[in-house]
Scaffold this active site. Sequence first.
Site: not given
Length: 294
Positions: A54, A211
């Site tokens: 990340y 989402l």
Amino acid sequence: MDRIEIQDGLSFSRIVYGLWRLGDDADTSPAHVQAKIEACLEQGITTMDQADIYGEYMAEEIMGAGLTPALKDQIEIVTKCDIVAPCGRFSDAKVKYYDTSRAHILKSVDDSLRLMGIDKIDLLLVHRPDPFMDHHETGAALDEVVASGKVRAVGVSNFKPWDWTLLQSAMKTKLVTNQIELSLTAHDGLTNGDVAFLQERGLPPMAWSPLGGGSLMTADTDLTRLMDQIAAESGTDRAAVATAWLLAHPARILPVMGTNNLGRIAKISDALKVEMGRERWFELYTAALGREVA
């Protein structure tokens, strides 16, 4: 907030905070990182999801700079390894690839511990299935990091059931979860066996991108209009409805919610306010499918 037992002596908050975009924030200061974690803790969200890759291999270090001893004592940390991409510490790599060798896993664990300033990882995941994996070597390495005390539990991410059983066949330690993409826009896992495989074994799936990569927050479709209607009834928003849909599933899905916005972080637990019975769940599923179920 409810908690889910991952294995004996280790439980996670029902909703997990994801730090995928931590390095993308305009403010990566320790104080701002602390503010995000504290906003999670105020809601009972104690589990933080990381990965070595990340932020082009910088997110763990950014997080570590913001972790005070008091915060470390209140959270569980998930991180991942095996992706080698030509950036950051691997900028000299000729191609993006996966590395599930013993040497890479052991070094990844040590790097994650050092960068985050912690003495153990609560859950280590193999980030992607490795088509070049020697399951005996990888399984033994995962057993080794658990036996060393550096890692409490191990699992996988984005694995298919056959990838799971191959790796598990060479391990003494039990794999505890598979982190897969699950949302109202990516729901194939509910019918292709990915969730059923874990549910049969009593293991909670972790859901990344709940989402839909943000698409559920911006689109104007029959599905999102239904989400708006349900959100208005519960005094919440689309994010809460999408998260509640996952939370309602009997497989005990753990949604991994990622945002850098403190206001949105403070509202993550609004999902618990949304009533999600069977009929409403299928209303949303039908809208997501774009057709009636067979």
